[in-house]
Each structure stands twice: as C-alpha cells, then as structure tokens.
Design a protein around this motif. Structure first.
Motif, PDB file in Angstrom:
ATOM      1  N   GLU A   1       9.843  -7.603   4.437  1.00 17.29           N
ATOM      2  CA  GLU A   1       8.714  -8.117   5.234  1.00 17.29           C
ATOM      3  C   GLU A   1       7.594  -8.613   4.322  1.00 17.29           C
ATOM      4  N   GLN A   2       7.367  -7.867   3.247  1.00 19.46           N
ATOM      5  CA  GLN A   2       6.359  -8.240   2.247  1.00 19.46           C
ATOM      6  C   GLN A   2       6.677  -9.625   1.646  1.00 19.46           C
ATOM      7  N   ILE A   3       7.936  -9.862   1.334  1.00 19.15           N
ATOM      8  CA  ILE A   3       8.352 -11.136   0.736  1.00 19.15           C
ATOM      9  C   ILE A   3       8.219 -12.272   1.760  1.00 19.15           C
ATOM     10  N   ARG A   4       8.683 -12.034   2.999  1.00 20.15           N
ATOM     11  CA  ARG A   4       8.603 -13.083   4.033  1.00 20.15           C
ATOM     12  C   ARG A   4       7.158 -13.514   4.282  1.00 20.15           C
ATOM     13  N   VAL A   5       6.282 -12.510   4.377  1.00 20.12           N
ATOM     14  CA  VAL A   5       4.867 -12.805   4.635  1.00 20.12           C
ATOM     15  C   VAL A   5       4.259 -13.584   3.465  1.00 20.12           C
ATOM     16  N   ALA A   6       4.664 -13.222   2.244  1.00 25.22           N
ATOM     17  CA  ALA A   6       4.139 -13.925   1.064  1.00 25.22           C
ATOM     18  C   ALA A   6       4.505 -15.408   1.104  1.00 25.22           C
ATOM     19  N   PHE A   7       5.688 -15.714   1.627  1.00 22.02           N
ATOM     20  CA  PHE A   7       6.132 -17.114   1.733  1.00 22.02           C
ATOM     21  C   PHE A   7       5.507 -17.826   2.939  1.00 22.02           C
ATOM     22  N   GLY A   8       4.630 -17.122   3.657  1.00 23.84           N
ATOM     23  CA  GLY A   8       3.876 -17.787   4.717  1.00 23.84           C
ATOM     24  C   GLY A   8       4.336 -17.506   6.130  1.00 23.84           C
ATOM     25  N   ALA A   9       5.347 -16.656   6.286  1.00 21.56           N
ATOM     26  CA  ALA A   9       5.815 -16.328   7.636  1.00 21.56           C
ATOM     27  C   ALA A   9       4.816 -15.402   8.316  1.00 21.56           C
ATOM     28  N   PRO A  10       4.654 -15.517   9.640  1.00 18.96           N
ATOM     29  CA  PRO A  10       3.835 -14.520  10.340  1.00 18.96           C
ATOM     30  C   PRO A  10       4.578 -13.184  10.391  1.00 18.96           C
ATOM     31  N   LEU A  11       3.851 -12.099  10.618  1.00 22.89           N
ATOM     32  CA  LEU A  11       4.505 -10.793  10.763  1.00 22.89           C
ATOM     33  C   LEU A  11       5.596 -10.885  11.821  1.00 22.89           C
ATOM     34  N   SER A  12       6.753 -10.264  11.543  1.00 29.23           N
ATOM     35  CA  SER A  12       7.847 -10.328  12.516  1.00 29.23           C
ATOM     36  C   SER A  12       7.754  -9.187  13.519  1.00 29.23           C
ATOM     37  N   LEU A  13       6.708  -8.359  13.401  1.00 28.39           N
ATOM     38  CA  LEU A  13       6.622  -7.150  14.219  1.00 28.39           C
ATOM     39  C   LEU A  13       5.352  -7.116  15.052  1.00 28.39           C
TER      40      LEU A  13
ATOM     41  N   VAL B   1     -13.870  19.180   0.048  1.00 29.82           N
ATOM     42  CA  VAL B   1     -12.830  19.518   1.019  1.00 29.82           C
ATOM     43  C   VAL B   1     -11.860  20.496   0.362  1.00 29.82           C
ATOM     44  N   ASP B   2     -11.963  21.751   0.789  1.00 29.62           N
ATOM     45  CA  ASP B   2     -11.084  22.773   0.238  1.00 29.62           C
ATOM     46  C   ASP B   2      -9.704  22.645   0.882  1.00 29.62           C
ATOM     47  N   LYS B   3      -8.680  22.876   0.100  1.00 30.38           N
ATOM     48  CA  LYS B   3      -7.299  22.809   0.606  1.00 30.38           C
ATOM     49  C   LYS B   3      -7.034  21.499   1.353  1.00 30.38           C
ATOM     50  N   ALA B   4      -7.463  20.408   0.729  1.00 30.33           N
ATOM     51  CA  ALA B   4      -7.284  19.099   1.356  1.00 30.33           C
ATOM     52  C   ALA B   4      -5.811  18.711   1.381  1.00 30.33           C
ATOM     53  N   ARG B   5      -5.450  17.946   2.382  1.00 29.53           N
ATOM     54  CA  ARG B   5      -4.105  17.373   2.423  1.00 29.53           C
ATOM     55  C   ARG B   5      -4.223  15.874   2.217  1.00 29.53           C
ATOM     56  N   HIS B   6      -3.192  15.314   1.547  1.00 31.93           N
ATOM     57  CA  HIS B   6      -3.196  13.876   1.287  1.00 31.93           C
ATOM     58  C   HIS B   6      -2.342  13.200   2.347  1.00 31.93           C
ATOM     59  N   VAL B   7      -2.987  12.375   3.165  1.00 35.75           N
ATOM     60  CA  VAL B   7      -2.233  11.563   4.119  1.00 35.75           C
ATOM     61  C   VAL B   7      -2.551  10.103   3.840  1.00 35.75           C
ATOM     62  N   GLU B   8      -1.627   9.223   4.184  1.00 38.14           N
ATOM     63  CA  GLU B   8      -1.840   7.804   3.899  1.00 38.14           C
ATOM     64  C   GLU B   8      -1.125   6.979   4.955  1.00 38.14           C
ATOM     65  N   VAL B   9      -1.679   5.793   5.222  1.00 41.96           N
ATOM     66  CA  VAL B   9      -1.126   4.938   6.275  1.00 41.96           C
ATOM     67  C   VAL B   9      -0.533   3.673   5.658  1.00 41.96           C
ATOM     68  N   GLN B  10       0.688   3.360   6.045  1.00 36.47           N
ATOM     69  CA  GLN B  10       1.351   2.124   5.622  1.00 36.47           C
ATOM     70  C   GLN B  10       0.906   1.003   6.543  1.00 36.47           C
ATOM     71  N   ILE B  11       0.403  -0.065   5.963  1.00 39.74           N
ATOM     72  CA  ILE B  11       0.071  -1.216   6.802  1.00 39.74           C
ATOM     73  C   ILE B  11       0.793  -2.466   6.283  1.00 39.74           C
ATOM     74  N   LEU B  12       0.930  -3.427   7.200  1.00 40.01           N
ATOM     75  CA  LEU B  12       1.493  -4.738   6.882  1.00 40.01           C
ATOM     76  C   LEU B  12       0.579  -5.771   7.524  1.00 40.01           C
ATOM     77  N   GLY B  13       0.297  -6.847   6.797  1.00 37.90           N
ATOM     78  CA  GLY B  13      -0.550  -7.891   7.363  1.00 37.90           C
ATOM     79  C   GLY B  13      -0.028  -9.255   6.975  1.00 37.90           C
ATOM     80  N   ASP B  14      -0.424 -10.265   7.772  1.00 37.98           N
ATOM     81  CA  ASP B  14      -0.024 -11.639   7.429  1.00 37.98           C
ATOM     82  C   ASP B  14      -1.244 -12.516   7.179  1.00 37.98           C
ATOM     83  N   GLY B  15      -2.400 -11.891   7.029  1.00 36.80           N
ATOM     84  CA  GLY B  15      -3.629 -12.642   6.794  1.00 36.80           C
ATOM     85  C   GLY B  15      -4.456 -12.781   8.061  1.00 36.80           C
TER      86      GLY B  15
END
Lengths: 78, 452
Positions: free
Chosen positions: B314-326, B206-220
């Motif tokens: 949100e990362q901390i809340r989910v780690a403690f077992g909360a469902p996603l708030s969003l 891929v010539d002249k590639a651009r770097h794109v990335e997606v932020q995700i959040l999950g609760d399992g």
C-alpha cells in the motif's frame, strides 16, 4: 619472544575512545596486563580489547578503523 | 494502478530489504537492491532483479551516503526509492535529493519528515490537531515558585527536563515540593554545564507507562488507521516484542486513540505509512502522544496479520500516486498477533553480539518468519543485530502466546546464538500472560527472575 594480542571479536577496530581523542596506546609504549589497547565495534556495540599480559615496545598491526575478524593479530609486543 | 515494468530501488539492507523486494515483485515491479561491499551476498541481493554496490562496509560511507545512494538510484534507471527503516528513511535531505533527481521517494514529503522529526514542532502539531500530549509546563519554567504551582496542578511525581537535552539526558524525577526546591537549582546548573543552556521544562512523570502506537496510512488527502500495537517489552529502550492489538485498552479507548492518530495524519496531509507513538498511563487511563515515525516500522507485520493489509504494498502504491485502496470501515481487527525480534545476541552472556555463520534452518509450519537469513549465510558484524522476526497469530491473546511458545520450541537456527531463548521464557511468564508489564518491566525481570 614476541607476544601477540588477538582480536576477540569480528568487526571494526578503533585505537582511540573517540574520533577527537588520542590513541589508547601509542606504538613503542610498554603496557601492563589489563591495559585497554583499543575497541572493537561489533553490531553497533563497542567492546574493549585489553592486553592479557604485560609487554614492551607494542607494535600495532591493524590501523584505526581497520576491519578485523576474531583471531586477527592486533598488535605485537616484546 | 498498474505498476508493471516500473523499477524500485531499495536503499536498505537486512530483513526489511527482503520484505520490500517481495512486496515490489508481487506488484510487478523490477527491483534494484543497493548493497555495501560487505553485503554482496545478502538475501535481498539474491532475490532482487539487480544488485548495485554503493560503497564500503561502513554505513556512513554506503547506506548513509545521500549523494552516493541517489546517484546509484538514478543510474539504475529506477522510478522510485524505498528507504526502509533506519538509515536515510527519516532524512529530509535524502527525501529532497531523491525528488530533485526526478525520482519518487516512498514516504511522506521532506517537509513532513522535517516537521514531525522536530520534537517541539511535532508536539505543537499534535496539540493543534487535538491530540493529547504529556501534560506539562507550557514552555520553560522560570522560577521554583512557578514550577511548584505547575507541579501542584500536574500531581507529583513530575519530571524536570533540560530544554536543550535529549536522548534521556538531563532528566530528573521529582517526588515532592520540598524535593523540587532542592533539585531545581542543581538541575539548572547541570543543564547549563552540559548543554550551555540552563532552561528547564516540566512534564508529568508516568510511572509504569505502556508503549502503544497507531499505524496509519495516508494518500495526501485522506488517512486511515490500521489499529494499534503495544510494544512495552523493551531492553535499553529497544523494543524486543510487539503485539496487535494492545490488550491493555478497552474498545472505547482504542477507538479514541486511533481516531486521534488519523486527525494528526490528516492535519499534515500525510502520504504513505507512518506510526504515532504514545505513552499509555494505565492508572489514569490516559494516552499521550510522544512522537511520529514517518516510515514503515520493524513491527509492522503484527498489524498485517490482524488486519490482512499488506502495508508495504500500500505504501508503494500510494507513493506512485494511487489513492488509498481502503476505507476506514474496511479495516477490521481479527485475532491477536505477536512478533518477537530474533537478534544475533546471546542472552546468556549479557546479549553479547554473535555474528556467526548460519547453519541448518528449520521453521515450523504456519508461522511468519521475516528474515535476512539463509543456510550458509555469514552474518556481517558491521550492522545491527536484527536477523529476523518470528510472528504468530491466534484467535485471542492466550492462543497467540501458546502458539508462540510452540513455534519457538520448533525453530532451529543452527550455528547461531539468538534471542529466541529469551522469548521462550517470556512466552511462558505469568506476568506476560496476564499482560502485567510496562516499559521498564523487562529490565527488572532480567535483573531478578531473568533467564535463571
């Protein structure tokens, strides 16, 4: 008259290019001006330390992986 | 979920430790900050409720020492461990050891870290979830004839890569079928000599590639995306400047990209914050999954500014077992954000590291500066050079760029050499203003136009 080699940067001093390789220079050796005598690791990047002038009977004052600041005397020569 | 009185152990340093301590305190958590001997006076230690020394300056004997970090966390009475980014954040062994000690690891399961950390397994997982990957040979290429047939389907130029290679080693770009016949035997013997395995595979270049990335959040169970970022301005494969959203995408492309990331995250039952990285082929208007980072990223603030989400909280809340708030529909894009990395490096001297003593600091109003610095702080030479991140937001990209240029001009960090002059020049560059760049653009710019 003794000649001092000072460290140009703060960080960690390495006497060898890689852990399993021999020292750049052994104690007691003679070095020419421009000889690499070690590396300084500063903020994850490595910089060569060279002797600015020639000298004999080099004596290292800092051990491999020793912590250094800018200006630390790394070695003395005659 | 009420987290008041719970204790979070922060197993990292620098600006991200500061960010985590702030987020934890806002949630009512008690914070214990790990630090090496060289980091006793760092800002996160001053802000945390308690500091715990975990070993000498060298990271291998402190921040990277799994047994030592886990023992310190347990002794501190912590309920959970936040690994930040870098260091042990993507170590399955660390995640397992934290859980074996009866503590919560703030991140996905060790199995998910392991699976997504293996390039081949991550690619298989992506394909199984219907996420596009870089088109290429299905496994190894066995002969020049077979290679020529695949290359014909992909279209030249193609890359041949050593199956056992990595980190950019053992890669050749092939321009034509004649070139392939000439280069493939050489590449085989080179791979055999370098890696003890002459196996090759092929991918579209891929010539002249651009770097794109997606932020995700999950609760399992459920996952959502918080849209995408673009990080194409890089030096030595390190991002220096990041934006949200990616101006190179249409809304339709953006939605397809982000939906693919959610499919992959849900297919592995992802828990916590994560990022899927893609290459975007601007000429073909196609995106290809490259890898997943199973942790919070340096550039997460641009996403926070355009979505209003506190990703670390949100990362901390989910780690403690909360469902996603969003819910996905709650996550809307508003405006445009740009982050520049402020590194202790002198751009006028080929980015020579500059671990100095911080003098007077002045930051303009209305910009976000996530930093490890305070006045009088002596920057230790033992760790990476990231001092902080300057982040601005505007109604649109042009407004954000103008805001950034003003903010950099008004910023004073006395006593230090930093990469801010580089960013001041980039913020006024016509190619940057047009969004006309790719992942190797900055290296070329530094060689030619550069800093003058």
């Amino acid at each position: 008259m003794a000649k001092d080699i000072h460290c140009p940067l703060p960080g960690v001093f390495y006497r060898k290019p890689a852990p399993n390789e021999p020292n750049f220079v052994e104690d007691g050796a003679s070095v020419a001006a421009g000889t690499v005598i070690g590396l300084v690791e500063v903020m994850k990047s490595f910089h060569e330390v060279t002797a600015e002038e020639a000298g004999d009977n080099i004596r290292f004052e800092v051990e491999n992986e020793g912590q250094v600041t800018a200006g630390t005397v790394l070695a003395k020569m005659d | 979920m009420d987290l008041t009185g719970k204790t979070l152990f922060v197993a990292n340093r620098g600006e991200i430790a500061v960010r985590i301590v702030h987020a934890a305190k806002a949630l009512g958590l008690r914070t214990v900050q790990a630090h090496s001997e060289a980091d006793a006076d760092m800002l996160a230690v001053r802000l945390a409720d308690e500091g715990v020394e975990i070993g000498p300056a060298q990271a291998t004997k402190s921040y990277l020492d799994v047994d030592r970090v886990v023992a310190a966390a347990r002794e501190s009475g912590a309920d959970a461990v936040h690994p930040g980014y870098g260091f042990l954040s993507e170590s399955p062994r660390f995640a397992r050891a934290v859980e074996a000690a009866g503590l919560i690891f703030v991140g996905p399961s060790a199995d998910t870290i392991e699976r997504m950390g293996d390039k081949a397994r991550a690619r298989e997982t992506a394909i199984a979830a219907g996420v596009p990957v870089t088109p290429g040979s299905d496994g190894r290429i066995e002969s020049v004839e077979a290679a020529a047939r695949i290359a014909g389907e992909l279209g030249y130029p193609v890359m041949i890569k050593a199956a056992a290679g990595g980190g950019g080693r053992g890669i050749r770009v092939i321009e034509s079928e004649a070139d392939l016949a000439k280069q493939m035997p050489a590449a085989q013997s080179e791979a055999e000599a370098a890696f003890g395995d002459g196996g090759l595979y092929m991918e579209r270049f891929v010539d002249k590639a651009r770097h794109v990335e997606v932020q995700i959040l999950g609760d399992g169970d459920r996952a959502v995306h918080a849209w995408e970022r673009e990080c194409s301005l890089q030096r030595r494969r390190q991002k220096v400047w990041e934006e949200a959203p990616a101006a190179c995408l249409s809304q339709e492309e953006r939605e397809a990209l982000c939906a693919s990331a959610v499919r992959l995250a849900e297919s592995v039952g992802y828990r916590g914050a994560g990022t899927l990285e893609y290459l975007f082929d601007e000429a073909r208007r196609e995106f290809y999954f490259i890898e997943m980072n199973t942790r919070i990223q340096v550039e997460h603030p641009v996403t926070e500014l355009v979505t209003g989400i506190d990703l670390v909280a949100e990362q901390i809340r989910v780690a403690f077992g909360a469902p996603l708030s969003l819910e996905q529909d709650d996550i809307r894009l508003d405006g445009h954000a740009i982050e520049v990395r402020v590194n202790a490096e002198d751009p006028a001297k080929n980015f020579m590291p500059f671990p100095g003593v911080t003098g007077a600091m002045h930051l303009p109003e209305g910009v976000r500066f996530d930093t490890m610095l305070y006045e009088g702080y002596a920057i230790p030479p033992f760790y990476d050079s990231l001092l902080g991140k300057l982040i601005v937001k505007g109604d649109d990209r042009a407004a954000a760029l103008a805001r950034l240029a003003e903010a950099i001009d008004a910023t004073r960090l006395e006593g230090l050499k930093t990469t801010l002059p580089l960013h001041a020049a980039l913020a006024r560059d016509p190619d940057v203003a047009r969004g006309d760049y790719h992942t190797t653009w900055l290296e070329d710019w530094l060689k030619t136009a550069g800093l003058g």
